[in-house]
Structures are given as structure tokens and as C-alpha cells.
Design a protein around this motif. Sequence first.
Motif, PDB file in Angstrom:
ATOM      1  N   LYS A   1       0.833  -1.217   0.000  1.00 49.03           N
ATOM      2  CA  LYS A   1       0.000   0.000   0.000  1.00 49.03           C
ATOM      3  C   LYS A   1       0.861   1.258   0.000  1.00 49.03           C
ATOM      4  O   LYS A   1       0.430   2.309  -0.463  1.00 49.03           O
ATOM      5  N   ARG A   2       2.091   1.112   0.509  1.00 49.44           N
ATOM      6  CA  ARG A   2       3.015   2.273   0.494  1.00 49.44           C
ATOM      7  C   ARG A   2       3.840   2.297  -0.790  1.00 49.44           C
ATOM      8  O   ARG A   2       4.762   3.091  -0.925  1.00 49.44           O
ATOM      9  N   GLY A   3       3.523   1.391  -1.730  1.00 52.90           N
ATOM     10  CA  GLY A   3       4.176   1.435  -3.037  1.00 52.90           C
ATOM     11  C   GLY A   3       5.328   0.471  -3.236  1.00 52.90           C
ATOM     12  O   GLY A   3       6.059   0.572  -4.216  1.00 52.90           O
ATOM     13  N   ASP A   4       5.497  -0.472  -2.299  1.00 54.43           N
ATOM     14  CA  ASP A   4       6.600  -1.431  -2.397  1.00 54.43           C
ATOM     15  C   ASP A   4       6.167  -2.638  -3.242  1.00 54.43           C
ATOM     16  O   ASP A   4       5.469  -3.523  -2.774  1.00 54.43           O
ATOM     17  N   GLN A   5       6.599  -2.658  -4.506  1.00 59.24           N
ATOM     18  CA  GLN A   5       6.196  -3.746  -5.410  1.00 59.24           C
ATOM     19  C   GLN A   5       6.852  -5.070  -5.042  1.00 59.24           C
ATOM     20  O   GLN A   5       6.287  -6.133  -5.265  1.00 59.24           O
ATOM     21  N   LYS A   6       8.048  -5.017  -4.467  1.00 60.03           N
ATOM     22  CA  LYS A   6       8.737  -6.244  -4.048  1.00 60.03           C
ATOM     23  C   LYS A   6       7.893  -7.002  -3.016  1.00 60.03           C
ATOM     24  O   LYS A   6       7.870  -8.231  -3.001  1.00 60.03           O
ATOM     25  N   ALA A   7       7.221  -6.267  -2.160  1.00 61.56           N
ATOM     26  CA  ALA A   7       6.386  -6.900  -1.128  1.00 61.56           C
ATOM     27  C   ALA A   7       5.247  -7.684  -1.787  1.00 61.56           C
ATOM     28  O   ALA A   7       4.898  -8.780  -1.340  1.00 61.56           O
ATOM     29  N   PHE A   8       4.694  -7.140  -2.857  1.00 59.64           N
ATOM     30  CA  PHE A   8       3.617  -7.860  -3.552  1.00 59.64           C
ATOM     31  C   PHE A   8       4.171  -9.106  -4.237  1.00 59.64           C
ATOM     32  O   PHE A   8       3.522 -10.153  -4.248  1.00 59.64           O
ATOM     33  N   GLU A   9       5.386  -8.997  -4.763  1.00 58.52           N
ATOM     34  CA  GLU A   9       6.017 -10.169  -5.390  1.00 58.52           C
ATOM     35  C   GLU A   9       6.171 -11.305  -4.385  1.00 58.52           C
ATOM     36  O   GLU A   9       6.001 -12.477  -4.722  1.00 58.52           O
ATOM     37  N   LEU A  10       6.468 -10.963  -3.140  1.00 61.11           N
ATOM     38  CA  LEU A  10       6.588 -11.993  -2.092  1.00 61.11           C
ATOM     39  C   LEU A  10       5.243 -12.672  -1.841  1.00 61.11           C
ATOM     40  O   LEU A  10       5.178 -13.892  -1.636  1.00 61.11           O
ATOM     41  N   LEU A  11       4.159 -11.897  -1.870  1.00 60.50           N
ATOM     42  CA  LEU A  11       2.822 -12.479  -1.712  1.00 60.50           C
ATOM     43  C   LEU A  11       2.485 -13.400  -2.885  1.00 60.50           C
ATOM     44  O   LEU A  11       1.902 -14.475  -2.698  1.00 60.50           O
ATOM     45  N   VAL A  12       2.873 -12.985  -4.078  1.00 60.52           N
ATOM     46  CA  VAL A  12       2.638 -13.816  -5.271  1.00 60.52           C
ATOM     47  C   VAL A  12       3.405 -15.129  -5.135  1.00 60.52           C
ATOM     48  O   VAL A  12       2.845 -16.216  -5.345  1.00 60.52           O
ATOM     49  N   ILE A  13       4.679 -15.053  -4.744  1.00 62.01           N
ATOM     50  CA  ILE A  13       5.494 -16.257  -4.583  1.00 62.01           C
ATOM     51  C   ILE A  13       4.854 -17.194  -3.556  1.00 62.01           C
ATOM     52  O   ILE A  13       4.772 -18.404  -3.761  1.00 62.01           O
ATOM     53  N   LYS A  14       4.353 -16.628  -2.465  1.00 61.59           N
ATOM     54  CA  LYS A  14       3.765 -17.435  -1.402  1.00 61.59           C
ATOM     55  C   LYS A  14       2.505 -18.169  -1.867  1.00 61.59           C
ATOM     56  O   LYS A  14       2.296 -19.336  -1.529  1.00 61.59           O
TER      57      LYS A  14
ATOM     58  N   ILE B   1      -3.204  -9.673 -10.767  1.00 62.91           N
ATOM     59  CA  ILE B   1      -3.341  -8.291 -11.257  1.00 62.91           C
ATOM     60  C   ILE B   1      -4.547  -7.625 -10.589  1.00 62.91           C
ATOM     61  O   ILE B   1      -4.465  -6.495 -10.096  1.00 62.91           O
ATOM     62  N   ARG B   2      -5.668  -8.357 -10.556  1.00 68.07           N
ATOM     63  CA  ARG B   2      -6.875  -7.809  -9.916  1.00 68.07           C
ATOM     64  C   ARG B   2      -6.647  -7.566  -8.425  1.00 68.07           C
ATOM     65  O   ARG B   2      -7.101  -6.568  -7.870  1.00 68.07           O
ATOM     66  N   ALA B   3      -5.963  -8.511  -7.792  1.00 68.52           N
ATOM     67  CA  ALA B   3      -5.687  -8.366  -6.362  1.00 68.52           C
ATOM     68  C   ALA B   3      -4.813  -7.138  -6.108  1.00 68.52           C
ATOM     69  O   ALA B   3      -5.066  -6.365  -5.178  1.00 68.52           O
ATOM     70  N   TYR B   4      -3.809  -6.946  -6.967  1.00 69.98           N
ATOM     71  CA  TYR B   4      -2.907  -5.798  -6.802  1.00 69.98           C
ATOM     72  C   TYR B   4      -3.685  -4.484  -6.922  1.00 69.98           C
ATOM     73  O   TYR B   4      -3.514  -3.565  -6.121  1.00 69.98           O
ATOM     74  N   ARG B   5      -4.575  -4.439  -7.938  1.00 71.00           N
ATOM     75  CA  ARG B   5      -5.364  -3.211  -8.140  1.00 71.00           C
ATOM     76  C   ARG B   5      -6.336  -2.964  -6.979  1.00 71.00           C
ATOM     77  O   ARG B   5      -6.628  -1.821  -6.640  1.00 71.00           O
ATOM     78  N   ALA B   6      -6.859  -4.072  -6.423  1.00 71.87           N
ATOM     79  CA  ALA B   6      -7.879  -3.938  -5.367  1.00 71.87           C
ATOM     80  C   ALA B   6      -7.278  -3.816  -3.971  1.00 71.87           C
ATOM     81  O   ALA B   6      -7.982  -3.486  -3.021  1.00 71.87           O
ATOM     82  N   LEU B   7      -5.982  -4.052  -3.863  1.00 73.06           N
ATOM     83  CA  LEU B   7      -5.344  -4.076  -2.541  1.00 73.06           C
ATOM     84  C   LEU B   7      -5.545  -2.798  -1.718  1.00 73.06           C
ATOM     85  O   LEU B   7      -5.719  -2.886  -0.499  1.00 73.06           O
TER      86      LEU B   7
END
Length: 201
Positions: A14-27, A55-61
Amino acid sequence: MSADADALLIERVKRGDQKAFELLVIKYQRKIERLIARMVRDADLIQDIAQETFIRAYRALPQFRGESAFYTWLYRIAVNTAKKALVELKRDPLVTETALSAADDEDETSRVENELSDGETPEAVLASKEIASTVNAAIEALSEDLRQAITLREIEGLSYDEIAEVMNCPIGTVRSRIFRAREAIAERLRPLLDTPDGKRW
């Protein structure tokens, strides 16, 4: 990685850290692909639908309030994305061996086979494979709602409350669907297990 770890990653996203979302995707990627594989016939579509889910999850996060577990929320997005893809392609949501094996190396069927067959006689191995195959065919033959409910419960390990949230229905409906799915599977297994009528296994 616990739910607390998910919450920390979500805050970072939510603070703009895309790496954090990549970790959620990997998990969650393999779990999401396995769930989609239980709904979609075409193995080629599984990764596309999974990608669209993320993609939808990222947009809706930014709208995610943490009122439910992140993975419950993500599963719901995956289910809705798969349903939408199936409607667009005018396909029936059926499971196939291809879709199942493509979804995950640790597919439930092969896991059941491995658990049943370690150190057993060739006859027992054959019998266990027949049982696993019968269970898979029984799940495949279920209606979409029953298949989805039993998959979320028995394969993904979600609670009844979480399944009710993912499937957007009352908990009583979830219990009924799971009961009916188990009965249908038991009916298919009865001849293999010589189970008397009225008993599940």
C-alpha cells in the motif's frame, strides 16, 4: 509466513513497495493455480487466470481492509476470475488430468498415491492408485459448487467460515455442499472398499 507477515507485506504494498507484492505472489501462486485447475478444463488457461487474479488483487489491494485473511480474499478473487474466464469462453468448468498435473507437482491425487503406496505390495499400490483415480473422477463429476466447496475444504484446508466467505454463501450452504460432495465420493468408493450401504468408508 504467517497472517501477520501477510499484513506487514500488504502495508508495504500500500506504500508502493512492489517487491512486497512479489513476495505475496510467490507465497500463494501455486495454491491459486491449484485452485483454478480444479475449475478449468484447459491447462493452458491456468497460468493466465492466475496472473489475472494477481493483477486484480494488486489493483484492489488499496481497498483491502483486513477484515478477512488475505488468502481468503485472494481465493475469492481467483474463483471469480476463473468463473468470468469460463463464461467468456463459454466453457464448462470441468477438471481434467492435464489441468490437475499442470497445476502443481504436489497434486492431491499423487500425494494420496504416495502416502498409500510407501513400502506396500504391488497389489496394494495398484489398489491405492485405483482409489486415488476414483476419488479424482468423483470430484470431477461433481457440480461446480460442490467441487469448489470440497476442494477448498479438503485440499486447501480452509475452515467452513472461510469457505463461506470465498463462495459468498451462508455457512449452512457450505456444510450441505461438503456433505453432499463427500457422499458422492463415498458412493463411488463403496465398490472398491466393500463398504456396507449407509457407511461412508
